[in-house]
Design a protein around this motif. Structure first.
Motif, PDB file in Angstrom:
ATOM      1  N   LEU A 106       0.690  -1.202  -0.190  1.00  0.00           N
ATOM      2  CA  LEU A 106      -0.002   0.022   0.133  1.00  0.00           C
ATOM      3  C   LEU A 106       0.865   1.237  -0.078  1.00  0.00           C
ATOM      4  N   THR A 107       2.015   1.048   0.542  1.00  0.00           N
ATOM      5  CA  THR A 107       2.994   2.474   0.477  1.00  0.00           C
ATOM      6  C   THR A 107       4.539   2.055   0.241  1.00  0.00           C
ATOM      7  N   GLU A 108       5.347   2.748   0.421  1.00  0.00           N
ATOM      8  CA  GLU A 108       6.746   2.324   0.711  1.00  0.00           C
ATOM      9  C   GLU A 108       7.165   2.045   2.004  1.00  0.00           C
ATOM     10  N   ARG A 109       7.846   0.907   2.251  1.00  0.00           N
ATOM     11  CA  ARG A 109       8.534   0.729   3.529  1.00  0.00           C
ATOM     12  C   ARG A 109       8.973   1.830   4.398  1.00  0.00           C
ATOM     13  N   ASP A 110      10.024   2.534   3.435  1.00  0.00           N
ATOM     14  CA  ASP A 110      10.590   3.654   4.231  1.00  0.00           C
ATOM     15  C   ASP A 110       9.732   4.924   4.615  1.00  0.00           C
ATOM     16  N   THR A 111       8.816   4.829   3.907  1.00  0.00           N
ATOM     17  CA  THR A 111       7.603   6.086   4.052  1.00  0.00           C
ATOM     18  C   THR A 111       6.955   5.995   5.495  1.00  0.00           C
ATOM     19  N   LEU A 112       6.682   4.496   5.426  1.00  0.00           N
ATOM     20  CA  LEU A 112       5.809   4.121   6.573  1.00  0.00           C
ATOM     21  C   LEU A 112       6.650   4.264   7.804  1.00  0.00           C
ATOM     22  N   VAL A 113       7.872   3.911   7.708  1.00  0.00           N
ATOM     23  CA  VAL A 113       8.774   3.762   8.962  1.00  0.00           C
ATOM     24  C   VAL A 113       9.157   5.254   9.227  1.00  0.00           C
ATOM     25  N   SER A 114       9.202   6.053   8.364  1.00  0.00           N
ATOM     26  CA  SER A 114       9.557   7.392   8.789  1.00  0.00           C
ATOM     27  C   SER A 114       8.347   8.023   9.461  1.00  0.00           C
ATOM     28  N   HIS A 115       7.196   7.779   8.840  1.00  0.00           N
ATOM     29  CA  HIS A 115       5.893   8.186   9.120  1.00  0.00           C
ATOM     30  C   HIS A 115       5.708   7.843  10.734  1.00  0.00           C
ATOM     31  N   VAL A 116       6.029   6.526  10.925  1.00  0.00           N
ATOM     32  CA  VAL A 116       5.809   6.012  12.355  1.00  0.00           C
ATOM     33  C   VAL A 116       6.804   6.724  13.312  1.00  0.00           C
ATOM     34  N   SER A 117       7.879   7.102  12.835  1.00  0.00           N
ATOM     35  CA  SER A 117       9.040   8.020  13.885  1.00  0.00           C
ATOM     36  C   SER A 117       8.053   9.031  14.053  1.00  0.00           C
ATOM     37  N   GLU A 118       7.627  10.013  13.098  1.00  0.00           N
ATOM     38  CA  GLU A 118       7.183  11.042  13.236  1.00  0.00           C
ATOM     39  C   GLU A 118       5.793  10.875  14.384  1.00  0.00           C
ATOM     40  N   ILE A 119       5.020   9.800  14.358  1.00  0.00           N
ATOM     41  CA  ILE A 119       4.178   9.586  15.247  1.00  0.00           C
ATOM     42  C   ILE A 119       4.577   9.291  16.365  1.00  0.00           C
ATOM     43  N   ILE A 120       5.625   8.495  16.888  1.00  0.00           N
ATOM     44  CA  ILE A 120       6.241   8.120  17.759  1.00  0.00           C
ATOM     45  C   ILE A 120       6.738   9.617  18.464  1.00  0.00           C
ATOM     46  N   HIS A 121       7.421  10.363  17.731  1.00  0.00           N
ATOM     47  CA  HIS A 121       7.680  11.695  18.064  1.00  0.00           C
ATOM     48  C   HIS A 121       6.674  12.525  18.688  1.00  0.00           C
ATOM     49  N   LYS A 122       5.555  12.670  17.889  1.00  0.00           N
ATOM     50  CA  LYS A 122       4.280  13.568  18.134  1.00  0.00           C
ATOM     51  C   LYS A 122       3.622  13.089  19.349  1.00  0.00           C
ATOM     52  N   VAL A 123       3.254  11.725  19.744  1.00  0.00           N
ATOM     53  CA  VAL A 123       2.740  11.244  20.534  1.00  0.00           C
ATOM     54  C   VAL A 123       3.321  11.252  22.084  1.00  0.00           C
ATOM     55  N   LYS A 124       4.488  11.343  21.852  1.00  0.00           N
ATOM     56  CA  LYS A 124       5.305  11.326  23.236  1.00  0.00           C
ATOM     57  C   LYS A 124       5.524  12.750  23.535  1.00  0.00           C
ATOM     58  N   SER A 125       5.332  13.664  22.639  1.00  0.00           N
ATOM     59  CA  SER A 125       5.487  15.093  23.026  1.00  0.00           C
ATOM     60  C   SER A 125       4.147  15.651  23.516  1.00  0.00           C
ATOM     61  N   THR A 126       3.040  14.908  23.545  1.00  0.00           N
ATOM     62  CA  THR A 126       1.612  15.459  23.835  1.00  0.00           C
ATOM     63  C   THR A 126       1.988  15.862  25.498  1.00  0.00           C
ATOM     64  N   LYS A 127       0.874  16.832  25.747  1.00  0.00           N
ATOM     65  CA  LYS A 127       1.076  17.223  27.038  1.00  0.00           C
ATOM     66  C   LYS A 127       0.517  16.126  28.084  1.00  0.00           C
ATOM     67  N   LYS A 128       1.167  16.139  29.410  1.00  0.00           N
ATOM     68  CA  LYS A 128       1.169  14.891  30.291  1.00  0.00           C
ATOM     69  C   LYS A 128       0.350  15.365  31.411  1.00  0.00           C
TER      70      LYS A 128
END
Lengths: 330, 330
Positions: free
Chosen positions: B264-286
């Protein structure tokens, strides 16, 4: 007021048509909405009033951008998600029947696809095990946070049976966003464990909840983890926006896949075992106050069947009047 | 006591070997157990003491009974589930790399497969999205009931990332059966919303809970629905027992499948978006009192990495003494 289902179908089709869709599109959209309406699911004909579902003037031909014998990546080209996800189901059905498995991702739509269980149940009606995931703009906090980062991310899994399929159709959020809006409109408060305000306090005020974040359905890390998985499967995996990154409002995603049970067993064997499970589970000892153990989707499919049999359906008076107005009957 | 990981590995291999396994089998089983042990998952080397994991004298050659380019139905022939599910992962990995998707069901095993996240994460390590479902004897009530009808039915979903994969590894029950046994042994009470006694009353007594039924992880219909889905996917779909029907103790089932994101996509694209998600989710207000937002599996994989780096691991003294005894070092 009670009206005939035939009349409701007619009104629904006419109202959808008024929003600028072709006859073929009208049929698809009306089918998704009536599935919900017959089940008292809040994704029904209410979508046709107020702002309604005007066809996006940017909408172009739906394009399959990447395809294999078991997969398709579908660019929705701003068509209504019910049309695009409906197309995904058709493709998955056809490919899975040939290959035993198929998967389709959709992106570049900007509306809800309606009741997600509809799509999974369409696959189960063909004897397949159907999976459907959706992603929507961020409204839900990750466990440990009070900032919205996930959509209410519904998922559905449908299993064929010799009666109506088992259809687990659930949002990964404690409440729908629509539920908050309804409570606000009605001046009702919400349970204190549904959402946080924008400072991280539990709130019973739907307005503050809308400005804050909804919690996951279990108020804990497992539900939050499932919301995250939905965010990825119906987000970056299919080319849609995610977690507020990318065009959150304009690029929603969906993922549909189906597994043919014949890969691992015989369809009839599975179906007969599922019937045994239904019988067994429904016969377990009930807690005080519980009249009946229900399978996922059972209450809803029974309601739909009873309504089909009687030919009648109760529609709230104001909703009916507005629907008639939209359909050009007022 | 802190010992070197090297020593723990050696002890584990020797102990497994004592239970009658071949060198190749020892390697597979030790790998699953050490994955758990390094993560403080309770499916680790504790399995080697007390009754341990004696090789079933009935165990025969594992047989693939039904096979297509994307699927395999595997008769475990009473081999340890870690070996059988490990074989399923190997087959799924190989087929999914060729075809973009693969699925394998296992049946005719009679032990736990250990940490289910291990199998899903093995697939994610290959760049695939890995799914794993397990089913065990009935301990969990359906929503509305207090009679056990489902297993604690764990599921795992693993997503590749550029760091450790995201691994959601969760039981669909409010607590593990092992958790009840531990509480009973230690004379501890359990929270009142974990389980019912055999008359349908909430209970804080683990012994009464063992005689009764565990609740689903969300104490509601969604978690109960997911437990049911697991019961079907790792039960009748793969030829295993289900809901107390069939040989519940002798015929446990597992389902493993993998989706190649390249469909459905390219593996590298998915992996880089997952990294963005990890960064974003971990940065939300605690929320107050929360030090860090954790991704599913993050705490565990960090612990494993730190231990690998230091080369040392803390093992509880009694457990270590018993493990040494089993390994023949006492």
């Amino acid at each position: 007021m009670k009206i005939s289902i035939k009349e409701l179908e007619e009104l629904t089709r006419r109202a959808v048509k008024k929003y600028g869709y072709t006859d073929e599109e009208v049929q698809v959209i009306a089918d998704v909405m009536l599935y919900a309406q017959l089940r008292d699911n809040n994704q029904g004909v209410v979508k046709l009033i107020d702002k309604g579902i005007p066809k996006d003037p940017q909408a172009g031909e739906i394009v399959i951008e990447k395809e294999t014998p078991i997969s398709a990546r579908i660019n929705g080209k701003k068509n209504h998600a019910m049309l695009v996800v409906g197309r995904a189901v058709e493709i998955v059905k056809e490919k899975a029947k040939k290959s035993g498995f198929a998967i389709a991702g959709t992106f570049n739509t900007n509306t809800s696809s309606g009741a997600i269980g509809y799509y999974a149940s369409r696959l189960a009606a063909e004897g397949l095990i159907g999976f459907a995931f959706g992603r929507s703009p961020q409204r839900v906090a990750v466990y440990g946070s009070y900032e919205p980062v996930f959509g209410t991310n519904p998922l559905a899994i449908a299993i064929p049976s010799d009666q109506a399929p088992i259809v687990l159709d659930m949002s990964t959020a404690a409440t729908s966003y629509f539920g908050l809006v309804e409570a606000q409109t009605a001046g009702r408060s919400i349970p204190a464990d549904f959402a946080y305000d924008n400072e991280g306090n539990p709130t019973t005020d739907p307005q503050k909840a809308i400005a804050g974040a909804i919690r996951s359905f279990d108020r804990s890390y497992k539900g939050s983890g499932l919301a995250l998985i939905g965010e990825i499967l119906a987000g970056p995996l299919v080319g849609a926006a995610f977690c507020g990154i990318g065009d959150s409002k304009g690029n929603w995603g969906h993922l549909i896949f189906a597994i043919d049970p014949e890969l691992l067993t015989e369809r009839d064997t599975l179906v007969s075992h599922v019937s045994e499970i239904i019988h067994k589970v429904k016969s377990t000892k009930k807690l005080p106050g519980v009249d009946e153990i229900l399978m996922p989707g059972e209450k809803e499919s029974r309601l739909a069947r009873q309504r089909r049999e009687s030919g009648l359906i109760e529609i709230e008076d104001n909703l009916l009047a507005e629907l008639r107005a939209v359909a050009g009957e007022a």
